[in-house]
Design a protein around this motif. Structure first.
Motif, PDB file in Angstrom:
ATOM      1  N   ALA A 181       9.842  20.220  11.326  1.00  0.00           N
ATOM      2  CA  ALA A 181       9.409  19.063  12.116  1.00  0.00           C
ATOM      3  C   ALA A 181       9.744  17.762  11.392  1.00  0.00           C
ATOM      4  N   VAL A 182       9.574  17.752  10.062  1.00  0.00           N
ATOM      5  CA  VAL A 182       9.933  16.560   9.284  1.00  0.00           C
ATOM      6  C   VAL A 182      11.421  16.263   9.446  1.00  0.00           C
ATOM      7  N   LEU A 183      12.237  17.294   9.349  1.00  0.00           N
ATOM      8  CA  LEU A 183      13.685  17.110   9.508  1.00  0.00           C
ATOM      9  C   LEU A 183      14.014  16.537  10.886  1.00  0.00           C
ATOM     10  N   ARG A 184      13.407  17.103  11.910  1.00  0.00           N
ATOM     11  CA  ARG A 184      13.695  16.651  13.272  1.00  0.00           C
ATOM     12  C   ARG A 184      13.271  15.197  13.474  1.00  0.00           C
ATOM     13  N   LEU A 185      12.078  14.860  13.007  1.00  0.00           N
ATOM     14  CA  LEU A 185      11.579  13.499  13.186  1.00  0.00           C
ATOM     15  C   LEU A 185      12.391  12.498  12.369  1.00  0.00           C
ATOM     16  N   PHE A 186      12.755  12.885  11.140  1.00  0.00           N
ATOM     17  CA  PHE A 186      13.545  11.985  10.298  1.00  0.00           C
ATOM     18  C   PHE A 186      14.912  11.742  10.929  1.00  0.00           C
ATOM     19  N   ALA A 187      15.515  12.809  11.480  1.00  0.00           N
ATOM     20  CA  ALA A 187      16.812  12.664  12.140  1.00  0.00           C
ATOM     21  C   ALA A 187      16.714  11.773  13.371  1.00  0.00           C
ATOM     22  N   ASP A 188      15.525  11.721  13.972  1.00  0.00           N
ATOM     23  CA  ASP A 188      15.315  10.876  15.151  1.00  0.00           C
ATOM     24  C   ASP A 188      14.929   9.447  14.786  1.00  0.00           C
ATOM     25  N   GLY A 189      14.856   9.137  13.479  1.00  0.00           N
ATOM     26  CA  GLY A 189      14.597   7.761  13.069  1.00  0.00           C
ATOM     27  C   GLY A 189      13.217   7.490  12.512  1.00  0.00           C
ATOM     28  N   SER A 190      12.387   8.527  12.364  1.00  0.00           N
ATOM     29  CA  SER A 190      11.038   8.314  11.832  1.00  0.00           C
ATOM     30  C   SER A 190      11.070   8.149  10.316  1.00  0.00           C
ATOM     31  N   THR A 191      10.115   7.381   9.816  1.00  0.00           N
ATOM     32  CA  THR A 191       9.986   7.160   8.378  1.00  0.00           C
ATOM     33  C   THR A 191       9.060   8.210   7.767  1.00  0.00           C
ATOM     34  N   VAL A 192       9.453   8.734   6.622  1.00  0.00           N
ATOM     35  CA  VAL A 192       8.601   9.651   5.862  1.00  0.00           C
ATOM     36  C   VAL A 192       7.718   8.813   4.938  1.00  0.00           C
ATOM     37  N   VAL A 193       6.413   9.025   5.019  1.00  0.00           N
ATOM     38  CA  VAL A 193       5.459   8.280   4.194  1.00  0.00           C
ATOM     39  C   VAL A 193       4.796   9.251   3.221  1.00  0.00           C
ATOM     40  N   LEU A 194       4.902   8.951   1.944  1.00  0.00           N
ATOM     41  CA  LEU A 194       4.250   9.741   0.900  1.00  0.00           C
ATOM     42  C   LEU A 194       3.077   8.917   0.384  1.00  0.00           C
ATOM     43  N   GLN A 195       1.872   9.316   0.760  1.00  0.00           N
ATOM     44  CA  GLN A 195       0.697   8.518   0.442  1.00  0.00           C
ATOM     45  C   GLN A 195       0.007   9.001  -0.833  1.00  0.00           C
ATOM     46  N   GLY A 196      -0.679   8.068  -1.462  1.00  0.00           N
ATOM     47  CA  GLY A 196      -1.526   8.410  -2.601  1.00  0.00           C
ATOM     48  C   GLY A 196      -0.780   8.876  -3.829  1.00  0.00           C
ATOM     49  N   LEU A 197       0.431   8.348  -4.063  1.00  0.00           N
ATOM     50  CA  LEU A 197       1.182   8.775  -5.243  1.00  0.00           C
ATOM     51  C   LEU A 197       0.500   8.345  -6.539  1.00  0.00           C
ATOM     52  N   HIS A 198      -0.386   7.357  -6.462  1.00  0.00           N
ATOM     53  CA  HIS A 198      -1.130   6.924  -7.650  1.00  0.00           C
ATOM     54  C   HIS A 198      -2.140   7.980  -8.089  1.00  0.00           C
ATOM     55  N   ARG A 199      -2.307   9.028  -7.292  1.00  0.00           N
ATOM     56  CA  ARG A 199      -3.197  10.126  -7.666  1.00  0.00           C
ATOM     57  C   ARG A 199      -2.443  11.420  -7.929  1.00  0.00           C
ATOM     58  N   LEU A 200      -1.117  11.387  -7.750  1.00  0.00           N
ATOM     59  CA  LEU A 200      -0.363  12.637  -7.779  1.00  0.00           C
ATOM     60  C   LEU A 200       0.714  12.694  -8.858  1.00  0.00           C
ATOM     61  N   TRP A 201       1.415  11.604  -9.104  1.00  0.00           N
ATOM     62  CA  TRP A 201       2.561  11.632 -10.015  1.00  0.00           C
ATOM     63  C   TRP A 201       2.213  10.881 -11.293  1.00  0.00           C
ATOM     64  N   PRO A 202       2.203  11.562 -12.438  1.00  0.00           N
ATOM     65  CA  PRO A 202       1.711  10.949 -13.687  1.00  0.00           C
ATOM     66  C   PRO A 202       2.269   9.565 -14.007  1.00  0.00           C
ATOM     67  N   PRO A 203       3.589   9.314 -13.889  1.00  0.00           N
ATOM     68  CA  PRO A 203       4.053   7.949 -14.213  1.00  0.00           C
ATOM     69  C   PRO A 203       3.411   6.880 -13.328  1.00  0.00           C
ATOM     70  N   LEU A 204       3.228   7.188 -12.044  1.00  0.00           N
ATOM     71  CA  LEU A 204       2.614   6.208 -11.151  1.00  0.00           C
ATOM     72  C   LEU A 204       1.101   6.158 -11.330  1.00  0.00           C
ATOM     73  N   ILE A 205       0.499   7.268 -11.723  1.00  0.00           N
ATOM     74  CA  ILE A 205      -0.933   7.253 -12.047  1.00  0.00           C
ATOM     75  C   ILE A 205      -1.185   6.259 -13.176  1.00  0.00           C
ATOM     76  N   GLU A 206      -0.377   6.370 -14.227  1.00  0.00           N
ATOM     77  CA  GLU A 206      -0.543   5.485 -15.390  1.00  0.00           C
ATOM     78  C   GLU A 206      -0.226   4.037 -15.027  1.00  0.00           C
ATOM     79  N   PHE A 207       0.846   3.841 -14.252  1.00  0.00           N
ATOM     80  CA  PHE A 207       1.240   2.486 -13.871  1.00  0.00           C
ATOM     81  C   PHE A 207       0.163   1.819 -13.017  1.00  0.00           C
ATOM     82  N   ALA A 208      -0.319   2.533 -12.003  1.00  0.00           N
ATOM     83  CA  ALA A 208      -1.316   1.956 -11.096  1.00  0.00           C
ATOM     84  C   ALA A 208      -2.615   1.657 -11.831  1.00  0.00           C
TER      85      ALA A 208
END
Length: 346
Positions: A9-36
């Motif tokens: 579904a992500v592939l289909r929607l992205f191919a149709d022009g939808s934006t993929v949003v990755l939320q809450g990276l300040h809680r998930l990825w260590p470099p961004l956790i430290e930066f935030a």
């Protein structure tokens, strides 16, 4: 499972022009956790990080505004941004853009204050309330948004009103029942009572202690910052086996403040909680908070037994952690257990 992302579904929607949003990276990825966290500590306001990945020649969102400040960091591709003046300066969280959708759409038809293309390495600052929209150009665009959630005077206002609500409950006049047979459909029937209530509340407002308001504001703000997770089994095991050589480390991203002593007690504020401890522990607490990491034996002003008692309290209350704590392997001391359990290994 209902909460799993469907990749097709992500592939289909992205191919149709939808934006993929990755939320809450300040809680998930260590470099961004430290930066935030570092940014939030410098600014004094909570932060968040999201990522937006937009297919070529597509627009992420229609013109809108955010109720927090935003830094846009372009990571890949190019994106054309158009920024317009606010229709509502400094909007609050309770004043989202869709409540003013018509005004936003009309304003977005006007002359932009910024009309620019962001390329990798570029940054854009959007104060809350500024209208914005963006279109990816000839390739996939990816950018981070660093959201800064401002602590506002309105938040202080809410803290004042919360405190007045608590204090005013002690006023017997405000606890009085309204007359029997009251006709609430007639506004004039409650005019005198409402006038008395307003007058009483003005008096209670004058009694508000700014320090108490600041404490409430601090609690609300610090509650938005998640400290590092703890490993419950490992830390419980470590707390039960502390020694003078055990190293304690203040839990990362835990906001702390040590109050001045009150009588024989001292208060340690940690996140949304407060701990009352014996006043003689204050030098040790101050030393640990200042250093960030200390051996139990290096906690000043306490004898050996009190050092261990304080250390155990700090670990079990998740104020400090033992960095090298592990959960013991229950089979480690029983290498030959299979030889003594019927059927084991068969």
């Amino acid at each position: 499972m209902a909460d799993q992302v469907s990749s097709d579904a992500v592939l289909r929607l992205f191919a149709d022009g939808s934006t993929v949003v990755l939320q809450g990276l300040h809680r998930l990825w260590p470099p961004l956790i430290e930066f935030a966290d570092s940014l939030a500590a410098d600014l004094g306001h909570p932060t968040q990080v999201n990522a937006y990945i937009t297919p070529p020649s597509s627009r992420g969102f229609s013109p809108h505004y955010d109720v927090h400040d935003v830094f846009v960091l372009q990571v890949a591709g190019e994106k054309h941004w158009r920024i317009h003046e606010p229709v509502l300066p400094d909007p609050l969280r309770t004043q989202p853009w869709n409540d003013r959708a018509a005004a936003v759409a009309a304003a977005a038809e006007g002359q932009p204050v910024i009309d620019a293309v962001l390329r990798p390495g570029d940054a854009l600052y959007l104060p809350r309330g500024y209208l914005h929209s963006a279109v990816a150009l000839g390739e996939i665009s990816a950018h981070l948004t660093i959201g800064v959630h401002p602590v506002t005077r309105w938040a202080a206002t809410e803290s004042v009103l919360d405190l007045v609500r608590v204090l005013a409950a002690d006023d017997p006049e405000l606890r009085r029942s309204l007359p029997m047979g009251l006709d609430l459909a007639d506004p004039s029937a409650v005019t005198d009572d409402v006038t008395a209530v307003v007058a009483a509340l003005k008096g209670w407002l004058d009694r508000v202690d700014p320090t108490q308001v600041a404490d409430r504001l601090r609690t609300r703000t610090w509650a938005q910052v998640r400290p590092e997770p703890v490993a419950p089994l490992a830390q419980a095991t470590a707390a039960a086996t502390l020694s003078a050589d055990t190293v304690l480390r203040v839990r990362a991203r835990l906001r702390t403040a040590l109050r001045e002593p009150a009588g024989d007690r001292v208060t340690l504020v940690a996140g949304r909680r407060s701990l009352e401890l014996p006043v003689q522990t204050r030098p040790a607490l101050a030393a640990l908070l200042a250093a960030g990491e200390l051996k139990v034996a290096d906690l000043p002003g306490l004898d050996d037994a009190d050092q261990l008692t304080l250390a155990r309290r700090l670990v079990t209350d998740s104020i400090a952690v033992v960095p090298d704590a592990v959960v013991p392997d229950p089979t480690a001391e029983h290498d030959g257990w299979r030889d003594h359990v019927p059927g084991a290994g068969s």
